[in-house]
Enzyme design. Structure first.
Site, short mmCIF file in Angstrom:
data_model
loop_
_atom_site.label_atom_id
_atom_site.label_comp_id
_atom_site.label_asym_id
_atom_site.label_seq_id
_atom_site.Cartn_x
_atom_site.Cartn_y
_atom_site.Cartn_z
N CYS A 301 -26.56 4.16 35.05
CA CYS A 301 -26.37 3.00 35.94
C CYS A 301 -27.39 2.93 37.08
O CYS A 301 -27.97 1.87 37.33
CB CYS A 301 -24.97 3.04 36.57
SG CYS A 301 -23.70 3.75 35.55
N ARG A 330 -23.67 15.92 30.35
CA ARG A 330 -22.33 16.05 30.95
C ARG A 330 -21.79 17.45 30.67
O ARG A 330 -21.90 17.95 29.56
CB ARG A 330 -21.39 14.99 30.38
CG ARG A 330 -21.83 13.57 30.75
CD ARG A 330 -20.88 12.51 30.24
NE ARG A 330 -21.42 11.18 30.51
CZ ARG A 330 -20.84 10.04 30.12
NH1 ARG A 330 -19.70 10.09 29.44
NH2 ARG A 330 -21.39 8.88 30.40
N GLN A 348 -27.08 7.40 25.03
CA GLN A 348 -26.27 6.18 24.98
C GLN A 348 -27.13 4.98 24.62
O GLN A 348 -28.27 4.87 25.06
CB GLN A 348 -25.62 5.93 26.35
CG GLN A 348 -24.60 6.96 26.76
CD GLN A 348 -24.03 6.65 28.13
OE1 GLN A 348 -24.77 6.53 29.10
NE2 GLN A 348 -22.72 6.52 28.21
N ASP A 350 -27.24 2.22 25.97
CA ASP A 350 -26.67 1.71 27.22
C ASP A 350 -27.33 0.40 27.64
O ASP A 350 -28.52 0.19 27.40
CB ASP A 350 -26.87 2.76 28.32
CG ASP A 350 -25.76 2.72 29.36
OD1 ASP A 350 -24.91 1.83 29.27
OD2 ASP A 350 -25.76 3.58 30.25
N HIS A 352 -27.03 -2.73 31.03
CA HIS A 352 -26.37 -3.28 32.22
C HIS A 352 -26.80 -4.72 32.38
O HIS A 352 -27.99 -5.03 32.32
CB HIS A 352 -26.72 -2.44 33.45
CG HIS A 352 -26.16 -1.05 33.38
ND1 HIS A 352 -26.88 0.01 32.87
CD2 HIS A 352 -24.93 -0.56 33.70
CE1 HIS A 352 -26.13 1.10 32.90
NE2 HIS A 352 -24.94 0.78 33.39
N LYS A 431 -12.31 -1.82 32.06
CA LYS A 431 -13.18 -1.94 30.90
C LYS A 431 -12.41 -2.36 29.66
O LYS A 431 -11.19 -2.26 29.59
CB LYS A 431 -13.88 -0.60 30.62
CG LYS A 431 -12.92 0.56 30.37
CD LYS A 431 -13.68 1.85 30.08
CE LYS A 431 -12.71 3.02 29.87
NZ LYS A 431 -13.37 4.21 29.33
N HIS A 477 -21.39 -3.09 32.69
CA HIS A 477 -21.87 -1.92 31.94
C HIS A 477 -21.41 -2.10 30.50
O HIS A 477 -20.25 -2.45 30.26
CB HIS A 477 -21.24 -0.63 32.46
CG HIS A 477 -21.35 -0.41 33.93
ND1 HIS A 477 -22.10 0.61 34.47
CD2 HIS A 477 -20.79 -1.06 35.00
CE1 HIS A 477 -21.99 0.58 35.80
NE2 HIS A 477 -21.21 -0.42 36.14
#
Length: 603
Positions: A301, A330, A348, A350, A352, A431, A477
């Site tokens: 992010c 993680r 990911q 990912d 945004h 979410k 996200h």
């Protein structure tokens, strides 16, 4: 009371017949395979298992035995090491106990009395420390009793349809600093047919286990000396992964996403500003550089926020879509690591999306359309769930309600069904979670869409509105796959290693009958590579039959036999694994067929 009733659903809470005081406003739970009934049946079977373990191993001490998605488990310890071979013995003892038809009764005592009662049991003391109430409940069946909230069936005679599935290790309370306990998993149903179907599914799942197939197909590996939960991609696995990345890359670009890339390590103050340090710090890897604290990114992010802030944005620029194949780290506990499904480093898919509040609904629906196209491509059914504010969260309740309602409105207005997961949201926003169903009926958590008003506020993000005022954008996200590692694990099990042609790490294996046929095979291999089709030539000094058998075991879509006739005529003798057929094609038609099949990978 009907003998078929084993509990009640009162204001969303499951209450057993031992605990119910007033049934007027409650819905009866019958002995069947409903979600509520299975929770009672499985919880009771966990206690039955613990009772059997205690009879077989009298010094056994028990921690907790909850119901989980895949059935139930109990954590305990005993002086005798228990392994897979002991499961049948425990099952046999459970069946003996069922025949005794023990009533399951509940009684309550004060917490102080419980501390005294279990003073010689350190595991019970650990359980009691986590109980805030001054009064605790105990469930008893025969000589066995345990601290428990319930719910339970009224009599052990109901618990016939169960199977103990595996033995594992688990740290006390999930804390790696504590002692290792034994954990036994099991499953239970209301009827024999459902149990048989589930056991059949488990057997099929064992054959499809991505860890087993990944090793056989040489896709990926782990090296404990290098570090637990850190996958290494071998050439075939890297080819598979690259194909998936390329399919998604094109789809993102066609939908207006711009590629970006953030740093993998940032100063800890950035994570403090975002709230990750406070709400997610225990899962982060922190280090010190030049006497300043840094953190490896657990999420992408912040990088995307900083890129957004590099220049002034106008309302005309929104929605602005950034995407990244972002590597994150993680700190997962060693007890939960599981092949590619749960790792400490993963990538990911990912993205945004920065938009105005008025654009939220359209953006969410566009993402869901993207999800739908991907899931259909890989032949997955899926469902959606809205996850609301968790206990550990940042931001005001009012902002959370606004964001949650935006998600509900987007789905409601388009008649898209969804469930609610109370308290399951990310710490910065609610979410939509996408749960897919694979070829053998298992559900997996994959994609997610999250609405976030909090991080734009914390990082003072702005855009110039139509009236020239400065306003905060909303941050959406989203990940379609969740992570490449997890999704490839699921795909491997979904297809049982038999990937569709557009995704297969090796799409064709050429088997030349004699060395004089090898050059033609390699010529075809070079031409295929120019069309992004991966192939291998099996020309080892082995018998033809052995090379053909080895090739067919690789689960490739096509095996091509090359002999005199094929070399002279410019043809191929094709074995189609999926259609289980054999036929001949000219070289040009062969190339055309494969390039057409590649197009099936478009989303």
């Amino acid at each position: 009371m009907s003998e078929n009733i084993i509990g009640y659903l009162c204001d969303g809470e499951i209450v057993d017949t031992q605990s119910i005081k007033d049934t007027k406003e409650c819905q009866a739970i019958e002995f069947d395979n409903s979600k509520e009934a299975l929770e009672i049946i499985r919880h009771s079977t966990a206690h039955l298992m613990a009772q059997a373990i205690r009879e077989l191993f009298p010094d056994a001490k028990f921690f907790v035995g909850p119901v989980v998605d895949e059935g139930f488990y109990y954590d305990f310890k005993t002086s005798i090491k228990i392994g897979e071979d002991d499961l049948k013995k425990i099952e046999k003892k459970m069946k003996e106990l069922i025949k005794k038809k023990y009533e399951i009764t509940k009684y309550e005592i004060s917490k102080d009395e419980a501390v005294e009662k279990f003073k010689n049991d350190e595991l019970k003391q650990a359980v009691l420390k986590n109980i805030p109430s001054d009064v605790v409940s105990i469930y008893k069946q025969g000589e066995f009793e345990d601290l428990c909230r319930g719910p339970h069936v009224p009599n052990t005679r109901l618990l016939h349809n169960f199977k103990l599935t595996r033995v594992a290790g688990a740290y006390l309370g999930g804390d790696e600093k504590e002692e290792m306990l034994t954990r036994i998993y099991g499953v239970a149903f209301a009827d024999k047919e459902s149990l048989k179907a589930h056991i059949k599914m488990l057997e099929e799942a064992k054959k499809r286990d991505h860890r087993k197939l990944g090793k056989e197909m040489e896709l990926f590996m782990f090296d404990e000396e290098a570090g637990a939960g850190l996958p290494f991609w071998m050439p075939k696995g890297a080819r598979l992964r690259s194909k998936l990345e390329q399919i998604l890359w094109k789809s993102h670009r066609q939908r207006g996403y711009e590629p970006v890339r953030g740093a993998e390590i940032l100063k800890a103050n950035m994570w403090r500003t975002s709230g990750h340090y406070a709400c997610y710090g225990e899962n982060m890897y922190l280090t010190e550089i030049d006497e300043q604290e840094y953190g490896l990114k657990p999420m992408n992010c912040i990088g995307h926020i900083l890129i957004y802030k590099q220049s002034v944005k106008s309302y005309r620029d929104l929605p602005l879509k950034y995407f990244e194949y972002g590597v994150v780290h993680r700190h997962e506990k060693s007890g939960v690591l599981h092949g590619l499904l749960r790792v400490r480093e993963f990538t990911q898919d990912d993205a945004h999306i920065f938009c105005t509040p008025e654009q939220i609904k359209d953006v969410v629906l566009e993402v869901i359309e993207f999800v739908d196209s991907v899931m259909k491509k890989f032949e997955f059914d899926y469902s959606m769930e809205i996850s609301t504010k968790p206990e550990k969260a940042i931001g005001d309740d009012e902002v959370w309600e606004l964001a949650t309602q935006a998600l509900k409105d987007a789905l409601d207005e388009n008649n898209l069904p969804y469930g609610i997961d109370e308290g399951g949201g990310a710490f910065y926003g609610p979410k939509i979670d996408v749960k897919i169903t694979d070829a053998i009926g298992r559900k997996w958590q994959c994609g997610t869409v999250q609405v976030d008003f909090n991080l734009p506020e914390r990082f003072e993000m702005e855009y110039v509105a139509e009236d020239n005022s400065r306003k905060r954008p909303v941050m959406i996200h989203r990940a379609i796959l969740g992570s490449f590692e997890r999704f490839i694990a699921i795909l491997t099990e979904h297809y049982a290693g038999e990937f569709p042609m557009f995704l297969a790490p090796t799409q064709v294996i050429f088997v030349p009958i004699a060395s004089s046929h090898t050059e033609y095979a390699k010529e075809l291999q070079r031409e295929l590579l120019m069309s992004d089709i991966d192939s291998e030539v099996y020309d080892k000094n082995e018998s033809l039959n052995k090379r053909i058998r080895t090739a067919e075991k690789q689960r490739v879509p096509y095996v091509v036999i090359i002999g005199d006739e094929e070399v002279q005529n410019g043809t191929v003798a094709l074995r189609d694994r999926r259609k289980k057929s054999q036929y001949n094609l000219t070289k040009d038609n062969f190339m055309l067929q494969l390039t057409e099949e590649l197009k099936e990978g478009k989303i």
